[in-house]
Design a protein around this motif. Structure first.
Motif, PDB file in Angstrom:
ATOM      1  N   GLU A 274     -19.968   4.162 -48.066  1.00 30.05           N
ATOM      2  CA  GLU A 274     -19.472   3.803 -49.330  1.00 30.05           C
ATOM      3  C   GLU A 274     -17.869   4.285 -49.730  1.00 30.05           C
ATOM      4  OE1 GLU A 274     -21.778   6.629 -51.702  1.00 30.05           O
ATOM      5  OE2 GLU A 274     -23.812   5.445 -51.145  1.00 30.05           O
ATOM      6  N   VAL A 275     -17.171   4.631 -48.691  1.00 29.79           N
ATOM      7  CA  VAL A 275     -15.770   4.833 -48.900  1.00 29.79           C
ATOM      8  C   VAL A 275     -15.048   3.491 -49.362  1.00 29.79           C
ATOM      9  CG1 VAL A 275     -13.450   5.169 -47.593  1.00 29.79           C
ATOM     10  CG2 VAL A 275     -15.621   6.509 -47.343  1.00 29.79           C
ATOM     11  N   SER A 276     -15.514   2.155 -48.657  1.00 26.77           N
ATOM     12  CA  SER A 276     -14.819   1.064 -49.053  1.00 26.77           C
ATOM     13  C   SER A 276     -15.223   0.434 -50.541  1.00 26.77           C
ATOM     14  CB  SER A 276     -15.132  -0.077 -48.044  1.00 26.77           C
ATOM     15  OG  SER A 276     -16.716  -0.323 -48.298  1.00 26.77           O
ATOM     16  N   PHE A 277     -16.208   1.154 -51.092  1.00 30.08           N
ATOM     17  CA  PHE A 277     -16.354   0.868 -52.573  1.00 30.08           C
ATOM     18  C   PHE A 277     -15.131   1.400 -53.545  1.00 30.08           C
ATOM     19  CE2 PHE A 277     -20.525   0.161 -50.669  1.00 30.08           C
ATOM     20  CZ  PHE A 277     -20.687  -1.099 -51.004  1.00 30.08           C
ATOM     21  N   HIS A 278     -14.464   2.395 -53.049  1.00 30.90           N
ATOM     22  CA  HIS A 278     -13.669   3.094 -53.933  1.00 30.90           C
ATOM     23  C   HIS A 278     -12.377   2.113 -53.712  1.00 30.90           C
ATOM     24  CE1 HIS A 278     -15.133   7.362 -54.131  1.00 30.90           C
ATOM     25  NE2 HIS A 278     -15.921   6.891 -53.566  1.00 30.90           N
ATOM     26  N   LEU A 279     -11.764   1.969 -55.032  1.00 30.66           N
ATOM     27  CA  LEU A 279     -10.649   1.035 -55.217  1.00 30.66           C
ATOM     28  C   LEU A 279      -9.574   1.038 -54.317  1.00 30.66           C
ATOM     29  CD1 LEU A 279      -9.829  -1.438 -56.945  1.00 30.66           C
ATOM     30  CD2 LEU A 279      -8.813  -0.063 -58.575  1.00 30.66           C
ATOM     31  N   ALA A 280      -8.773   2.306 -54.201  1.00 30.95           N
ATOM     32  CA  ALA A 280      -7.822   2.718 -53.391  1.00 30.95           C
ATOM     33  C   ALA A 280      -8.018   2.524 -52.008  1.00 30.95           C
ATOM     34  CB  ALA A 280      -7.263   4.073 -53.577  1.00 30.95           C
ATOM     35  N   TYR A 281      -9.587   2.629 -51.499  1.00 30.36           N
ATOM     36  CA  TYR A 281      -9.900   2.411 -50.051  1.00 30.36           C
ATOM     37  C   TYR A 281     -10.602   1.294 -49.682  1.00 30.36           C
ATOM     38  CZ  TYR A 281      -7.613   6.965 -50.296  1.00 30.36           C
ATOM     39  OH  TYR A 281      -6.774   7.867 -50.382  1.00 30.36           O
ATOM     40  N   SER A 282     -10.483   0.190 -50.441  1.00 25.51           N
ATOM     41  CA  SER A 282     -11.325  -1.139 -50.372  1.00 25.51           C
ATOM     42  C   SER A 282     -11.083  -1.867 -49.299  1.00 25.51           C
ATOM     43  CB  SER A 282     -11.290  -1.882 -51.530  1.00 25.51           C
ATOM     44  OG  SER A 282     -10.005  -2.405 -51.778  1.00 25.51           O
ATOM     45  N   LYS A 283     -11.700  -2.570 -48.847  1.00 31.52           N
ATOM     46  CA  LYS A 283     -11.292  -3.569 -47.708  1.00 31.52           C
ATOM     47  C   LYS A 283     -10.233  -4.143 -47.781  1.00 31.52           C
ATOM     48  CE  LYS A 283     -16.311  -4.029 -46.587  1.00 31.52           C
ATOM     49  NZ  LYS A 283     -17.613  -5.019 -46.502  1.00 31.52           N
ATOM     50  N   GLN A 284      -9.935  -4.694 -49.089  1.00 30.78           N
ATOM     51  CA  GLN A 284      -8.856  -5.525 -49.476  1.00 30.78           C
ATOM     52  C   GLN A 284      -7.510  -4.764 -49.309  1.00 30.78           C
ATOM     53  OE1 GLN A 284      -8.901  -7.023 -53.420  1.00 30.78           O
ATOM     54  NE2 GLN A 284      -6.914  -8.130 -53.256  1.00 30.78           N
ATOM     55  N   GLU A 285      -7.676  -3.208 -49.758  1.00 29.40           N
ATOM     56  CA  GLU A 285      -6.544  -2.488 -49.650  1.00 29.40           C
ATOM     57  C   GLU A 285      -6.068  -2.094 -47.901  1.00 29.40           C
ATOM     58  OE1 GLU A 285      -4.282  -1.445 -52.128  1.00 29.40           O
ATOM     59  OE2 GLU A 285      -5.406  -2.770 -53.092  1.00 29.40           O
ATOM     60  N   LEU A 286      -7.158  -2.014 -47.340  1.00 34.69           N
ATOM     61  CA  LEU A 286      -7.036  -1.924 -45.832  1.00 34.69           C
ATOM     62  C   LEU A 286      -6.276  -2.887 -45.156  1.00 34.69           C
ATOM     63  CD1 LEU A 286      -7.592  -0.174 -43.162  1.00 34.69           C
ATOM     64  CD2 LEU A 286      -9.711  -1.115 -43.041  1.00 34.69           C
ATOM     65  N   ARG A 287      -6.977  -4.268 -45.467  1.00 35.07           N
ATOM     66  CA  ARG A 287      -6.112  -5.585 -44.993  1.00 35.07           C
ATOM     67  C   ARG A 287      -4.503  -5.625 -45.376  1.00 35.07           C
ATOM     68  NH1 ARG A 287     -11.343  -7.749 -46.435  1.00 35.07           N
ATOM     69  NH2 ARG A 287     -12.352  -8.421 -44.780  1.00 35.07           N
ATOM     70  N   LYS A 288      -4.364  -5.198 -46.531  1.00 32.87           N
ATOM     71  CA  LYS A 288      -3.083  -5.279 -47.076  1.00 32.87           C
ATOM     72  C   LYS A 288      -2.100  -4.279 -45.985  1.00 32.87           C
ATOM     73  CE  LYS A 288      -3.656  -6.022 -51.969  1.00 32.87           C
ATOM     74  NZ  LYS A 288      -3.447  -5.642 -53.321  1.00 32.87           N
ATOM     75  N   VAL A 289      -2.531  -2.988 -45.899  1.00 29.28           N
ATOM     76  CA  VAL A 289      -1.834  -1.995 -45.036  1.00 29.28           C
ATOM     77  C   VAL A 289      -2.026  -2.386 -43.674  1.00 29.28           C
ATOM     78  CG1 VAL A 289      -1.805   0.476 -44.212  1.00 29.28           C
ATOM     79  CG2 VAL A 289      -2.702   0.034 -46.730  1.00 29.28           C
ATOM     80  N   ILE A 290      -3.009  -2.863 -43.175  1.00 27.71           N
ATOM     81  CA  ILE A 290      -2.877  -3.299 -41.781  1.00 27.71           C
ATOM     82  C   ILE A 290      -1.793  -4.555 -41.396  1.00 27.71           C
ATOM     83  CG2 ILE A 290      -4.140  -4.800 -39.857  1.00 27.71           C
ATOM     84  CD1 ILE A 290      -6.545  -2.708 -40.534  1.00 27.71           C
ATOM     85  N   GLU A 291      -1.804  -5.506 -42.491  1.00 28.08           N
ATOM     86  CA  GLU A 291      -0.717  -6.488 -42.327  1.00 28.08           C
ATOM     87  C   GLU A 291       0.499  -6.243 -42.510  1.00 28.08           C
ATOM     88  OE1 GLU A 291      -1.632  -8.907 -46.080  1.00 28.08           O
ATOM     89  OE2 GLU A 291      -3.481  -9.902 -45.074  1.00 28.08           O
ATOM     90  N   LYS A 292       0.822  -5.130 -42.764  1.00 26.19           N
ATOM     91  CA  LYS A 292       2.330  -4.544 -42.759  1.00 26.19           C
ATOM     92  C   LYS A 292       2.593  -4.033 -41.115  1.00 26.19           C
ATOM     93  CE  LYS A 292       2.151  -2.507 -47.574  1.00 26.19           C
ATOM     94  NZ  LYS A 292       3.283  -3.489 -47.996  1.00 26.19           N
ATOM     95  N   TYR A 293       1.792  -3.690 -40.594  1.00 28.41           N
ATOM     96  CA  TYR A 293       1.986  -3.244 -39.012  1.00 28.41           C
ATOM     97  C   TYR A 293       1.314  -4.379 -37.964  1.00 28.41           C
ATOM     98  CZ  TYR A 293       2.975   0.882 -41.326  1.00 28.41           C
ATOM     99  OH  TYR A 293       3.330   1.893 -42.281  1.00 28.41           O
ATOM    100  N   SER A 294       2.081  -5.469 -37.942  1.00 29.77           N
ATOM    101  CA  SER A 294       1.895  -6.595 -36.656  1.00 29.77           C
ATOM    102  C   SER A 294       2.373  -5.836 -35.567  1.00 29.77           C
ATOM    103  CB  SER A 294       2.615  -7.718 -37.108  1.00 29.77           C
ATOM    104  OG  SER A 294       4.303  -7.429 -36.769  1.00 29.77           O
ATOM    105  N   GLY A 295       1.685  -6.275 -34.359  1.00 25.56           N
ATOM    106  CA  GLY A 295       2.175  -5.894 -32.963  1.00 25.56           C
ATOM    107  C   GLY A 295       3.936  -5.709 -32.869  1.00 25.56           C
ATOM    108  N   LYS A 296       4.483  -6.811 -33.327  1.00 21.56           N
ATOM    109  CA  LYS A 296       5.830  -6.942 -33.292  1.00 21.56           C
ATOM    110  C   LYS A 296       6.697  -5.684 -33.966  1.00 21.56           C
ATOM    111  CE  LYS A 296       9.568 -10.243 -33.939  1.00 21.56           C
ATOM    112  NZ  LYS A 296       9.974 -11.622 -34.493  1.00 21.56           N
TER     113      LYS A 296
END
Length: 371
Positions: A274-296
Motif C-alpha cells: 500500500e506504500v505506492s498509494f501514498h502520494l509522495a511515494y507513488s510509482k510516478q514519484e519513484l520513476r521521477k527519482v530514478i530518472e535522475k540517476y542514469s548509469g552515466k
C-alpha cells in the motif's frame, strides 16, 4: 652521556661506602649488639642496620645525598626525557646490589640510593604528568586539513625513546603504567575532535589517526598496550564506517531520501503493497527519482566522490584503497536494499533502476584502474 656518568658514580660509591662501613663496624665492634637495630622501609623493602653505624656514616658522608640530588637535577636537565635514563640506572643499580650481596640491605648506601630512587620515580611521574597535560590540553586548529596529529607523533617519539632506554632494564613497571596513561591521553584528545568545528571531515581525521596508532602498536608489540591496540582498531573501524556512510548518500542522495521515506512508512505500520498509494511515494514519484540517476550520471557522481576522498585523505596513511573498497561494499548494500524495496513495495510495476549490479561493479573497477 648523563646516565653513563651516573652509572660510573654509583659503581665507585659502592666499594667506598662498603669499605668504610666494614671498617667502622670492625674497629668499634658495632656489629656485635644485635639488639641495637632499627628497621627502615626503603623502596618497599625492609632494611635493618646498626644505629651507631648509620649515625657515623651519615656524618662522614653528610654531603653524599645532597650532592647526588644535585647531580640528578643536572642529569634531568640534559634532555627532556633524561628522567627515564636516571630511573633505569638507579633501578638496575639497586636491583643488582641487592642481588649480588646479602649484606647490601644493611648498608648505609642502600638508604641513600633508596631515597634517590624515590626521587627519580617522582621526577619520572612529573615528566609523564606534564606530557599527558600537554597532550590533553592541545588546541587543534580548525584549519587542519588532515594527516597525523602532532600529539600522536609526540606519543610515538616518547614510546620509541622509552623502549630504547628500557630495552635491557630489569624492571619496567613504572614505564608500563606511564605508557598506558599516555595512550589514554592521546585517545582522549583524538576523541575531543568531535567537538571541534574543523574544516576537514572529523571522522576522516579520527579514522586516520586511530589507524596510524594501531599500525604503530602492531609494530612495537608492547604487552601493556595490547588493550589500546585493540581499542585503536575498533575506533578506526567505527570512524571508517561513519566516514563512508556520511559521504555515500551524496551520489544517490534523492534516491536514498526517497527509500528512507518508504522504510519509515513501513515502520509506521503501512503495508508494503500500500506504500505506492501514498502520494509522495507513488510509482510516478519513484520513476521521477530514478530518472535522475542514469548509469552515466551515477558513474560521474562516483568519480566526483573518488576525487573528494583522494583530496581528504593524507598520502602517508595510504587509506584510499581501503576507504574506496568500503565505499563500494556499502554502495552495493544500498543498491540491493533499493532493489529489494522496489520488489516488495512496487511489485509488478516494471520499475527498475537504470543501472544493474554488474554496471555498478564496472563503474568502481573502472574508476580504480584509471586513478
Amino acid at each position: 652521556f648523563s646516565e653513563q656518568m651516573l652509572e660510573k658514580v654509583l659503581k665507585e660509591l659502592q666499594p667506598l661506602c662498603s669499605a668504610e662501613q666494614d671498617f667502622i663496624e670492625k674497629f668499634f665492634l658495632l656489629n656485635q649488639d644485635a639488639a641495637d637495630l632499627e628497621v627502615l622501609k626503603v623502596n618497599m623493602r625492609t632494611v635493618s642496620f646498626p644505629e651507631p653505624t648509620t649515625r657515623l656514616l651519615s656524618e662522614i658522608f653528610s654531603s653524599l645525598e645532597p650532592e647526588l640530588r644535585s647531580f640528578l637535577d643536572v642529569c634531568n636537565k640534559v634532555h627532556p626525557f633524561s628522567c627515564l635514563q636516571v630511573l633505569v640506572t638507579l633501578n638496575d643499580s639497586v636491583f643488582e646490589m641487592w642481588g649480588s650481596s646479602s649484606s647490601f640491605p644493611s648498608s648505609f648506601l642502600s638508604t641513600v640510593l633508596g631515597n634517590m630512587l624515590l626521587l627519580a620515580k617522582s621526577s619520572f611521574n612529573k615528566c609523564i604528568g606534564t606530557l599527558c597535560k600537554e597532550i590533553e590540553e592541545v588546541k587543534v586548529s580548525s584549519k587542519v586539513r588532515g594527516g597525523i596529529l602532532p600529539f600522536v607523533i609526540r606519543f610515538e617519539e616518547f614510546v620509541n625513546f622509552s623502549e630504547e632506554v628500557f630495552r635491557s632494564a630489569q624492571r619496567r613497571g613504572e614505564l608500563d603504567k606511564a605508557l598506558v596513561r599516555l595512550a589514554g591521553s592521546v585517545f582522549s584528545s583524538i576523541n575531543s575532535l568531535s567537538s571541534v568545528n574543523l574544516k576537514a571531515n572529523t571522522d576522516m581525521i579520527m579514522m586516520e589517526n586511530f589507524h596510524h596508532i594501531h599500525c604503530f602498536l602492531c609494530q612495537k608489540k608492547i604487552d601493556c598496550l595490547e588493550g589500546k591496540k585493540r581499542e585503536a582498531k575498533q575506533r578506526y573501524s567505527q570512524h571508517l564506517e561513519k566516514y563512508v556512510i556520511k559521504y555515500l548518500g551524496q551520489p544517490l542522495e534523492k534516491l536514498n531520501n526517497f527509500f528512507e521515506g518508504v522504510k519509515a512508512r513501513v515502520a509506521q505500520g503501512v503495508k508494503e503493497e500500500e506504500v505506492s498509494f501514498h502520494l509522495a511515494y507513488s510509482k510516478q514519484e519513484l520513476r521521477k527519482v530514478i530518472e535522475k540517476y542514469s548509469g552515466k550520471e551515477v558513474k560521474r557522481a562516483l568519480e566526483t566522490l573518488y576525487r573528494k576522498i583522494h583530496k581528504d585523505l593524507s598520502p602517508e596513511e595510504n587509506l584510499l584503497p581501503v576507504v574506496w573498497h568500503a565505499m563500494e561494499q556499502e554502495f552495493i548494500r544500498q543498491y540491493q536494499e533499493f532493489e529489494d524495496l522496489i520488489q516488495r513495495c512496487y511489485s509488478g510495476s516494471g520499475i527498475s533502476m537504470d543501472f544493474t549490479m554488474e554496471d555498478l561493479l564496472n563503474y568502481f573497477n573502472s574508476i580504480t584502474l584509471s586513478n
